[in-house]
Design a protein around this motif. Structure first.
Motif, mmCIF file in Angstrom:
data_model
loop_
_atom_site.group_PDB
_atom_site.id
_atom_site.type_symbol
_atom_site.label_atom_id
_atom_site.label_comp_id
_atom_site.label_asym_id
_atom_site.label_seq_id
_atom_site.Cartn_x
_atom_site.Cartn_y
_atom_site.Cartn_z
ATOM 1 N N LEU A 37 28.534 -19.682 -20.757
ATOM 2 C CA LEU A 37 28.719 -18.345 -20.545
ATOM 3 C C LEU A 37 30.405 -17.911 -20.706
ATOM 4 O O LEU A 37 30.736 -18.762 -19.795
ATOM 5 N N GLY A 38 30.705 -17.243 -21.521
ATOM 6 C CA GLY A 38 32.358 -16.928 -21.309
ATOM 7 C C GLY A 38 32.529 -15.944 -20.365
ATOM 8 O O GLY A 38 31.811 -15.265 -20.070
ATOM 9 N N TYR A 39 34.095 -16.028 -19.975
ATOM 10 C CA TYR A 39 34.426 -14.986 -19.074
ATOM 11 C C TYR A 39 36.141 -14.830 -19.614
ATOM 12 O O TYR A 39 36.571 -15.664 -20.188
ATOM 13 N N GLN A 40 36.511 -13.663 -18.995
ATOM 14 C CA GLN A 40 37.923 -13.581 -19.349
ATOM 15 C C GLN A 40 38.310 -12.087 -18.467
ATOM 16 O O GLN A 40 37.557 -11.234 -18.295
ATOM 17 N N PRO A 41 39.863 -12.127 -18.363
ATOM 18 C CA PRO A 41 40.250 -10.653 -17.911
ATOM 19 C C PRO A 41 40.536 -9.897 -19.058
ATOM 20 O O PRO A 41 40.294 -10.221 -20.383
ATOM 21 N N HIS A 42 40.720 -8.443 -19.078
ATOM 22 C CA HIS A 42 40.868 -7.757 -20.210
ATOM 23 C C HIS A 42 41.412 -6.581 -19.739
ATOM 24 O O HIS A 42 40.936 -5.604 -19.035
ATOM 25 N N CYS A 77 29.090 -7.101 -21.250
ATOM 26 C CA CYS A 77 29.936 -7.382 -20.445
ATOM 27 C C CYS A 77 29.713 -7.053 -19.107
ATOM 28 O O CYS A 77 29.711 -5.632 -18.807
ATOM 29 N N PHE A 78 29.966 -7.698 -18.100
ATOM 30 C CA PHE A 78 29.593 -7.378 -16.892
ATOM 31 C C PHE A 78 30.251 -8.224 -15.479
ATOM 32 O O PHE A 78 30.716 -9.598 -15.938
ATOM 33 N N TRP A 79 30.292 -7.750 -14.639
ATOM 34 C CA TRP A 79 30.876 -8.508 -13.379
ATOM 35 C C TRP A 79 29.386 -9.272 -12.480
ATOM 36 O O TRP A 79 28.511 -8.191 -12.396
ATOM 37 N N TYR A 80 29.807 -10.129 -12.032
ATOM 38 C CA TYR A 80 28.556 -10.672 -10.927
ATOM 39 C C TYR A 80 29.300 -10.474 -9.706
ATOM 40 O O TYR A 80 30.570 -11.212 -9.236
ATOM 41 N N GLN A 136 41.060 -8.750 -6.356
ATOM 42 C CA GLN A 136 41.629 -10.208 -6.319
ATOM 43 C C GLN A 136 40.703 -11.335 -6.073
ATOM 44 O O GLN A 136 40.636 -12.345 -6.639
ATOM 45 N N LYS A 137 39.678 -10.677 -5.110
ATOM 46 C CA LYS A 137 38.681 -11.997 -5.073
ATOM 47 C C LYS A 137 37.647 -11.987 -5.920
ATOM 48 O O LYS A 137 37.174 -13.087 -6.330
ATOM 49 N N LEU A 138 37.283 -10.614 -6.601
ATOM 50 C CA LEU A 138 36.422 -10.778 -7.485
ATOM 51 C C LEU A 138 36.906 -11.543 -8.748
ATOM 52 O O LEU A 138 36.024 -12.336 -9.568
ATOM 53 N N HIS A 139 37.997 -11.543 -9.029
ATOM 54 C CA HIS A 139 38.669 -12.434 -10.091
ATOM 55 C C HIS A 139 38.509 -13.711 -10.094
ATOM 56 O O HIS A 139 38.312 -14.415 -11.107
ATOM 57 N N GLN A 140 38.235 -14.219 -8.896
ATOM 58 C CA GLN A 140 37.899 -15.813 -8.840
ATOM 59 C C GLN A 140 36.596 -15.830 -9.061
ATOM 60 O O GLN A 140 36.096 -17.446 -8.974
ATOM 61 N N VAL A 141 35.825 -15.072 -9.023
ATOM 62 C CA VAL A 141 34.124 -15.559 -9.105
ATOM 63 C C VAL A 141 33.856 -16.182 -10.210
ATOM 64 O O VAL A 141 33.258 -17.100 -10.146
ATOM 65 N N ALA A 142 34.275 -15.442 -11.325
ATOM 66 C CA ALA A 142 33.789 -15.894 -12.632
ATOM 67 C C ALA A 142 34.124 -17.416 -13.156
ATOM 68 O O ALA A 142 33.136 -18.298 -13.533
ATOM 69 N N PRO A 143 35.542 -17.626 -12.735
ATOM 70 C CA PRO A 143 35.840 -19.192 -13.093
ATOM 71 C C PRO A 143 35.078 -20.373 -12.335
ATOM 72 O O PRO A 143 34.718 -21.219 -12.692
ATOM 73 N N ASN A 163 38.494 -10.740 -14.069
ATOM 74 C CA ASN A 163 37.571 -11.668 -14.912
ATOM 75 C C ASN A 163 36.282 -11.117 -14.781
ATOM 76 O O ASN A 163 35.778 -10.877 -13.767
ATOM 77 N N PHE A 164 35.727 -11.021 -16.092
ATOM 78 C CA PHE A 164 34.196 -10.647 -16.283
ATOM 79 C C PHE A 164 33.483 -11.388 -17.298
ATOM 80 O O PHE A 164 34.175 -12.024 -18.185
ATOM 81 N N PHE A 165 32.238 -11.832 -17.405
ATOM 82 C CA PHE A 165 31.505 -12.302 -18.049
ATOM 83 C C PHE A 165 31.139 -11.665 -19.192
ATOM 84 O O PHE A 165 30.925 -10.368 -19.331
#
Length: 504
Positions: A464-469, A424-427, A443-450, A474-476
């Motif tokens: 590749l899946g993503y989700q908040p948790h 599990c990771f963020w880009y 808030q801005k990072l949350h929009q990146v994965a989608p 949101n992370f991959f």
């Protein structure tokens, strides 16, 4: 029709000619042959080709037009049906593609695939020995071997259509042991039953509680630590709370391999609490159970032998093909049959000419049941335990490689060190790297994965899946399963994310 009527001894009843079959066997055989050729060329032979798209993305309305989904009064010619077969393959997600990382299943096993061809052609139903002799014996052998890996001296089990169903079976079985009269008398007169599961448990626990009439409010969710593992001390507090409230605790559902973080609950400590309070311990090892095959990684499930029941899905890490899911039970006194039997006289006659103990259908809530164990058995026969072990070890080694590469690259940030195949990771794209940590940043990072996910889907390069948790944006979630995945695919994944997000 006239030709048929003119034949000698032609019989006509209610306007229907009864002489001879109505199927054209030769044409049917030819169609099967040509369709199998398409499957070989478009699915099997392309399974390891990374130049192919994972998905040929189309919006729903456009795809409806392409596929021509309408059913008509008259059938269509074989040429058109074969083209439909090609289109179905073309526009479906290629879960056997080396860069399909989206779910907790992936890849293609050739032996399992052949087993599915055989069972689809034979079309068996596994409930009595007389109609399914081979597949009942196969299921018995597979269950026995899986029980050995759990560490029980004896046990019982049944293959089910999914881990969610296995969890429901276990919940119902635990309730039946707690109050056997429920089978005949129903829910009336029962105390308020309470069960316990971690905050990270699979959502099927809530569904099962709802379906069985226990109620979702009577599922007490136990706090987890920073790694997503159930905290035993919190479990004991909740058990004591339920008893003080006058409720009747009856079940603890532990998880071995949570869906998002891949966490393994401390089974030994949880088992201590279950023994202390007389609770059934079920372990949902649908995802993590296959680590039992690995001598190196089976420690993740230390203490599982103390469970009363275990859900284990070989269709996940071991590639047995969807669906291949077993519920395994330590009790060998016939508890499964006592709980689920309805003693249908037209199926389970006791005066048959063979040993009716092989008629296992009364252990199941299903009547018709697929021979799912056969896929696992044929694959296991071909690869051996060492071959299955190699799959687990390689997947976890690739996960470790990916983690180390993530640490080296600017813009990538791990959520936590994984202990299984979930990474599990963020880009963090270039525009956010110098931004202060705060609500606006997250808030801005949350929009990146989608956005990245949309781009990869439309390009077809990977999935590749993503989700908040639990409060995290949101992370991959990268899941490694398929033996067709290589180190190069791990490098590609990181390179592709950077490429798709370079303008963000």
């Amino acid at each position: 029709k006239q030709e048929m009527l003119q034949k000698k001894n032609a019989v006509l009843v209610d306007g229907v000619i009864l002489n001879g079959p109505i199927m054209d066997s030769k044409a049917g055989e030819k169609f099967v042959e040509e369709a199998c050729k398409i499957i070989m060329e478009e699915v099997v032979q392309k399974a390891d080709d990374v130049t192919e798209k994972v998905c040929e993305w189309q919006a729903p309305e456009k795809l409806k037009q392409i596929l021509d989904l309408e059913m008509r009064d008259n059938g269509e010619c074989h040429e058109k049906i074969l083209q439909l077969c090609r289109d179905v393959i073309k526009y479906s997600v290629k879960t056997n593609h080396p860069r399909f990382f989206n779910q907790l299943y992936a890849g293609i096993d050739y032996y399992s695939l052949v087993a599915r061809f055989i069972t689809e052609a034979l079309n068996p139903s596994v409930y009595t020995y007389e109609v399914s002799p081979v597949f009942l014996l196969v299921e018995e052998a597979v269950i026995k071997k899986m029980i050995e890996f759990i560490g029980w001296e004896e046990g019982d089990g049944i293959f089910n259509p999914g881990g969610s169903i296995s969890n429901m079976y276990a919940m119902n079985l635990a309730r039946y042991r707690f109050c056997p009269e429920i089978k005949e008398k129903g829910l009336s007169g029962l105390p308020r039953l309470v069960l316990f599961a971690s905050e990270e448990c699979h959502y099927s626990m809530k569904k099962a509680a709802s379906f069985l009439g226990i109620g979702t409010e009577n599922v007490y969710f136990i706090k987890t630590d920073e790694r997503g593992k159930m905290i035993p001390e919190e479990l004991e507090k909740q058990v004591q709370r339920a008893r003080k409230e006058g409720s009747a605790p009856f079940l603890v559902c532990a998880t071995a391999g949570t869906t998002v973080l891949g966490a393994f609950d401390p089974l030994d400590k949880i088992a201590d609490i279950c023994e202390k309070y007389g609770l059934w311990l079920h372990v949902d090892a649908s995802w993590g159970g296959s680590a039992l095959i690995s001598r190196k990684h089976c420690r993740l499930l230390h203490g599982i032998h103390r469970a009363d029941s275990v859900a284990w899905n070989p269709h996940k890490m071991l590639l047995a093909g969807i669906q291949c899911c077993a519920l395994l039970v330590k009790d060998n006194s016939g508890l499964l049959k006592k709980c689920y039997s309805a003693e249908a006289a037209y199926l389970f006659q006791q005066d048959k000419f063979y040993d009716v103990s092989y008629d296992t259908g009364d252990k199941s809530i299903q009547c018709s049941r697929r021979p799912d164990a056969f896929k696992f058995w044929l694959m296991w026969k071909a690869l051996g335990t060492t071959g299955l072990e190699e799959r687990v070890n390689r997947a976890l080694a690739l996960a470790r490689y990916l983690v180390e590469e993530i640490k080296k690259r600017e813009g990538f940030q791990l959520l936590l060190e994984p202990e299984y195949a979930n990474v599990c990771f963020w880009y963090i794209p270039p525009s956010l790297r110098k931004m202060e940590d705060g609500p606006e940043f997250w808030q801005k990072l949350h929009q990146v994965a989608p956005i990245i996910k949309e781009r990869m889907m439309k390009k077809g390069s990977m999935m590749l899946g993503y989700q908040p948790h639990w409060g995290k944006v949101n992370f991959f979630r990268q899941v490694i399963i398929s033996p067709q995945v290589s180190r190069e695919d791990m490098d590609f994944l990181l390179d592709e994310i950077e490429l798709l997000a370079k303008d963000l």
